[in-house]
Scaffold this active site. Sequence first.
Site: not given
Ligand code: IMP
Length: 229
Positions: A16, A19, A77, A172, A196
């Site tokens: 991502n 991230k 996560d 994002f 942020k």
């Molecule tokens: P993961 O990869 O399963 O941890 O999914 C994380 C998801 O949560 C991302 O794709 C975003 O949709 C959301 N998310 C996590 N952190 C953020 C952030 O800092 N801003 C906006 N969305 C976030």
Amino acid sequence: MSIARVRSELVLASTNRGKLKELQALLAGLPVDVRGVHEVLAKPPHVVEDGDTFAANAAKKALTVAGLTHCMTLADDSGLEVDVLDGRPGVRSARFAYEGATDAENNAALVKALEAVGHHAAEGREKPFAARFRCVLALVDPFTNGGEPFLVDGTCEGSIPLTLSPRGAFGFGYDPLFVVDGMGGRTLAELSDDEKNAVSHRGRAMARLAPALEKILAARDETVRRIVR
Ligand code: IMP
């Protein structure tokens, strides 16, 4: 002989981009060379995020990538919890619309879900939808703690505006729909990167992780110094 502080490689178990950018900035200043998993592995693994909690998924991602690279590995996560949606999207944040959905599609799914509960601006509700971002970071060092993950979490409290209209161009994911508490009514997407990182769930989790990471790095430094002496 005097040697510079030993630098260690740290792999981020994520593809991502949002991230990766934030984690890289949060780790700047530490003696680590940060690599994305795609830089270290020709074919990064697809880790099925089937845990019920952010911690379970973060640990699974970090252990999988550390097992393949044998490098110190950090996984994140994270997701958004909206009270009126009983904590959804939660661990399903990345795939709230469907598996593989874009940020725009997930944002649209969130707006639809909030419209469906019937409490948006048009329904005469006064208070915005209370929500929070949550992040769990898992650090795995194959040579520390028997390779078991070190877990920390961080939260960022805020709300989704009743208008359900996105604001801001930075960040994002759900950032344009999330108004952060204590930041003058701005969404996360209206904050600079530094702003942020100072208030985000990820920034707060990293602040908790830093002492453990520093300890691991200091131990490595000491080991190399003993050899070089
Ligand atoms: P993961 O990869 O399963 O941890 O999914 C994380 C998801 O949560 C991302 O794709 C975003 O949709 C959301 N998310 C996590 N952190 C953020 C952030 O800092 N801003 C906006 N969305 C976030």
